[in-house]
Design a protein around this motif. Sequence first.
Motif, PDB file in Angstrom:
ATOM      1  N   ARG A  73      47.848  70.968 121.473  1.00  0.00           N
ATOM      2  CA  ARG A  73      48.130  70.508 120.022  1.00  0.00           C
ATOM      3  C   ARG A  73      48.321  68.905 119.643  1.00  0.00           C
ATOM      4  O   ARG A  73      49.656  68.465 120.319  1.00  0.00           O
ATOM      5  CB  ARG A  73      48.888  71.464 120.031  1.00  0.00           C
ATOM      6  CG  ARG A  73      48.972  72.581 119.578  1.00  0.00           C
ATOM      7  CD  ARG A  73      50.158  73.749 119.286  1.00  0.00           C
ATOM      8  NE  ARG A  73      50.411  75.099 118.859  1.00  0.00           N
ATOM      9  CZ  ARG A  73      50.728  75.941 119.105  1.00  0.00           C
ATOM     10  NH1 ARG A  73      51.593  75.388 118.656  1.00  0.00           N
ATOM     11  NH2 ARG A  73      50.094  77.119 118.977  1.00  0.00           N
ATOM     12  N   ARG A  92      50.590  66.380 117.545  1.00  0.00           N
ATOM     13  CA  ARG A  92      52.146  66.188 117.359  1.00  0.00           C
ATOM     14  C   ARG A  92      52.132  66.813 115.824  1.00  0.00           C
ATOM     15  O   ARG A  92      53.421  67.493 115.981  1.00  0.00           O
ATOM     16  CB  ARG A  92      52.255  65.109 117.270  1.00  0.00           C
ATOM     17  CG  ARG A  92      54.341  64.467 117.139  1.00  0.00           C
ATOM     18  CD  ARG A  92      54.468  63.278 117.069  1.00  0.00           C
ATOM     19  NE  ARG A  92      55.909  63.243 116.743  1.00  0.00           N
ATOM     20  CZ  ARG A  92      56.662  63.145 117.880  1.00  0.00           C
ATOM     21  NH1 ARG A  92      56.035  63.256 119.465  1.00  0.00           N
ATOM     22  NH2 ARG A  92      58.200  63.129 118.257  1.00  0.00           N
ATOM     23  N   GLU A  93      51.987  66.875 115.047  1.00  0.00           N
ATOM     24  CA  GLU A  93      51.421  67.053 113.983  1.00  0.00           C
ATOM     25  C   GLU A  93      51.881  68.896 114.143  1.00  0.00           C
ATOM     26  O   GLU A  93      52.392  70.096 113.306  1.00  0.00           O
ATOM     27  CB  GLU A  93      51.027  66.590 112.762  1.00  0.00           C
ATOM     28  CG  GLU A  93      50.917  65.873 112.029  1.00  0.00           C
ATOM     29  CD  GLU A  93      50.581  63.875 113.069  1.00  0.00           C
ATOM     30  OE1 GLU A  93      50.999  63.409 113.379  1.00  0.00           O
ATOM     31  OE2 GLU A  93      50.216  65.246 114.233  1.00  0.00           O
ATOM     32  N   GLU A  94      51.728  69.726 115.031  1.00  0.00           N
ATOM     33  CA  GLU A  94      50.830  70.861 114.932  1.00  0.00           C
ATOM     34  C   GLU A  94      52.414  71.371 116.372  1.00  0.00           C
ATOM     35  O   GLU A  94      52.198  73.078 116.008  1.00  0.00           O
ATOM     36  CB  GLU A  94      49.854  71.665 115.691  1.00  0.00           C
ATOM     37  CG  GLU A  94      48.729  71.297 114.913  1.00  0.00           C
ATOM     38  CD  GLU A  94      47.213  71.402 115.394  1.00  0.00           C
ATOM     39  OE1 GLU A  94      45.921  71.771 115.175  1.00  0.00           O
ATOM     40  OE2 GLU A  94      47.426  70.745 117.063  1.00  0.00           O
ATOM     41  N   LEU A  95      53.378  70.714 116.401  1.00  0.00           N
ATOM     42  CA  LEU A  95      54.842  71.154 117.068  1.00  0.00           C
ATOM     43  C   LEU A  95      55.329  71.058 116.216  1.00  0.00           C
ATOM     44  O   LEU A  95      55.454  70.567 115.152  1.00  0.00           O
ATOM     45  CB  LEU A  95      54.362  70.647 118.381  1.00  0.00           C
ATOM     46  CG  LEU A  95      53.357  70.058 118.902  1.00  0.00           C
ATOM     47  CD1 LEU A  95      54.176  67.850 120.197  1.00  0.00           C
ATOM     48  CD2 LEU A  95      52.700  70.285 120.223  1.00  0.00           C
ATOM     49  N   SER A  96      56.629  72.046 116.553  1.00  0.00           N
ATOM     50  CA  SER A  96      57.787  72.690 116.107  1.00  0.00           C
ATOM     51  C   SER A  96      58.451  71.785 116.934  1.00  0.00           C
ATOM     52  O   SER A  96      58.500  70.779 116.941  1.00  0.00           O
ATOM     53  CB  SER A  96      57.739  74.135 116.950  1.00  0.00           C
ATOM     54  OG  SER A  96      58.523  73.853 118.185  1.00  0.00           O
ATOM     55  N   GLN A  97      59.853  71.094 115.611  1.00  0.00           N
ATOM     56  CA  GLN A  97      60.546  70.433 116.280  1.00  0.00           C
ATOM     57  C   GLN A  97      60.968  69.558 117.675  1.00  0.00           C
ATOM     58  O   GLN A  97      61.101  69.136 117.916  1.00  0.00           O
ATOM     59  CB  GLN A  97      61.973  70.387 115.029  1.00  0.00           C
ATOM     60  CG  GLN A  97      62.063  70.367 114.193  1.00  0.00           C
ATOM     61  CD  GLN A  97      61.226  68.587 113.832  1.00  0.00           C
ATOM     62  OE1 GLN A  97      61.628  67.918 114.400  1.00  0.00           O
ATOM     63  NE2 GLN A  97      59.969  68.851 112.889  1.00  0.00           N
ATOM     64  N   ALA A  98      61.060  71.409 118.347  1.00  0.00           N
ATOM     65  CA  ALA A  98      61.234  71.003 119.575  1.00  0.00           C
ATOM     66  C   ALA A  98      60.321  71.063 120.605  1.00  0.00           C
ATOM     67  O   ALA A  98      60.246  70.137 121.406  1.00  0.00           O
ATOM     68  CB  ALA A  98      61.593  72.642 120.672  1.00  0.00           C
ATOM     69  N   GLY A  99      59.207  71.160 120.268  1.00  0.00           N
ATOM     70  CA  GLY A  99      57.593  70.100 120.804  1.00  0.00           C
ATOM     71  C   GLY A  99      57.523  69.526 120.720  1.00  0.00           C
ATOM     72  O   GLY A  99      57.301  68.198 121.266  1.00  0.00           O
ATOM     73  N   ARG A 100      58.212  68.489 119.835  1.00  0.00           N
ATOM     74  CA  ARG A 100      57.658  67.229 119.285  1.00  0.00           C
ATOM     75  C   ARG A 100      58.793  66.577 120.369  1.00  0.00           C
ATOM     76  O   ARG A 100      58.725  65.408 120.287  1.00  0.00           O
ATOM     77  CB  ARG A 100      58.121  66.657 118.349  1.00  0.00           C
ATOM     78  CG  ARG A 100      56.528  67.034 116.524  1.00  0.00           C
ATOM     79  CD  ARG A 100      57.552  67.004 115.421  1.00  0.00           C
ATOM     80  NE  ARG A 100      56.333  67.158 114.235  1.00  0.00           N
ATOM     81  CZ  ARG A 100      56.439  67.764 113.170  1.00  0.00           C
ATOM     82  NH1 ARG A 100      56.854  66.291 112.451  1.00  0.00           N
ATOM     83  NH2 ARG A 100      54.601  68.130 112.347  1.00  0.00           N
ATOM     84  N   ARG A 125      60.407  67.470 122.497  1.00  0.00           N
ATOM     85  CA  ARG A 125      59.801  67.281 124.223  1.00  0.00           C
ATOM     86  C   ARG A 125      58.306  66.623 124.410  1.00  0.00           C
ATOM     87  O   ARG A 125      58.602  65.975 125.513  1.00  0.00           O
ATOM     88  CB  ARG A 125      58.818  68.981 124.590  1.00  0.00           C
ATOM     89  CG  ARG A 125      58.602  68.916 126.147  1.00  0.00           C
ATOM     90  CD  ARG A 125      57.876  69.903 126.172  1.00  0.00           C
ATOM     91  NE  ARG A 125      59.061  71.246 126.463  1.00  0.00           N
ATOM     92  CZ  ARG A 125      58.800  72.962 126.482  1.00  0.00           C
ATOM     93  NH1 ARG A 125      57.513  72.654 125.882  1.00  0.00           N
ATOM     94  NH2 ARG A 125      59.104  74.179 125.852  1.00  0.00           N
ATOM     95  N   CYS A 185      48.879  72.497 126.694  1.00  0.00           N
ATOM     96  CA  CYS A 185      49.675  71.103 126.421  1.00  0.00           C
ATOM     97  C   CYS A 185      49.266  70.087 126.808  1.00  0.00           C
ATOM     98  O   CYS A 185      47.567  69.396 127.916  1.00  0.00           O
ATOM     99  CB  CYS A 185      50.880  71.208 127.417  1.00  0.00           C
ATOM    100  SG  CYS A 185      50.882  71.739 129.296  1.00  0.00           S
TER     101      CYS A 185
END
Length: 353
Positions: A5, A7-15, A17, A233
């Motif tokens: 994914r 960056r724009e498709e990630l949650s805030q937590a994912g961003r 990380r 990932c």
Amino acid sequence: MAFWRVREELSQAGRLRRSYYELLRDEMDRHILQYALIDSYNNFCARKIPYPFVEKRELKPRARIPGVEYEPQNAFLVIFVEDTIPEANKKYIRFLDVNKTTKKNLLSYEILPLSEKFERSQKYLESAHFIDLLKKLLHVDYALLIQRDPASKLKDRYNLSHFHVRIDWPIADAAEDLARSLRYISKDLYEKGDKYAEDIQKKYFEYYCMPLMIGGRRTAAIVASQYMKRIPCITTVYAGSSESRALIRISERGVSKSILMKLTNKEMDQIAADNNLTPRTFKNKYVVAREKKDGICIFQATYSLTNHVRFPDDGKLREIKPDLNWLSVSGQHILPKPGVWKYPPLPLNVIYT
């Protein structure tokens, strides 16, 4: 088609990380460059053996590389994963209890002397002693695995979780997986005959900018890179080879190769002038070693995929054409010395000159 994914498709937590992973990866790049190239050069110097500099032609896609192994050149394989590899993948990526990074296992493989102190915190990337542990393990056969620690719930922590990690996915399966994803086959590698299957396997090596049917860590690197596309990932694979004398880096951005390049004093002055630097600044920030009046720098070539390796717009099956190039050189740069903070890579087009 992206297997990870953006960056724009990630949650805030994912961003968060992703940002942390990329920050750690920048640090890893620095230490791996040092070990792969500068430390290798010093190994040759210590043995009073002339360093076998890579020829420019060896950096071209589809180049044939002389099959000579140089023992002083550091060889290694590191797999650095943004997330945690699910245990269901142990069949092909062999990260098991017997090769976890524990003191007991390290002693059983005779990597640590009995008298040496080992603390569990050393295997975490934020540890001040992590690089010391990494350097002790880089020479070990097979791969090192760095991934997110699933036990850390409150924050993302990355650790060198396993060593001596074998990549047991067959090359034929990896080539089949790539060809199927690019719509060159529908299901099976041999569905169009033996010759077509052989062409696919040759193009598989080209896709990762490797000489045809090489072995060892470089083959393990490209098999691991293809397999890790099954995990949603990003993954970075670093490979050092005693034949290629290069650091090979494979990530979501593609493939790059970094080598040591010797430059004359005149060439260094010209590069400095082209980039509005003084000769002194260039030599202080970019030259990693000297041989009389010549300077030795780190040169990096990056590669991009051509249209023949992109998913077809209509999604239909297509025929593979072996003569068409799958890669092109997209970047050529002199890198600053590892640890230099304020100076960027400098463009230098030399591969086709």
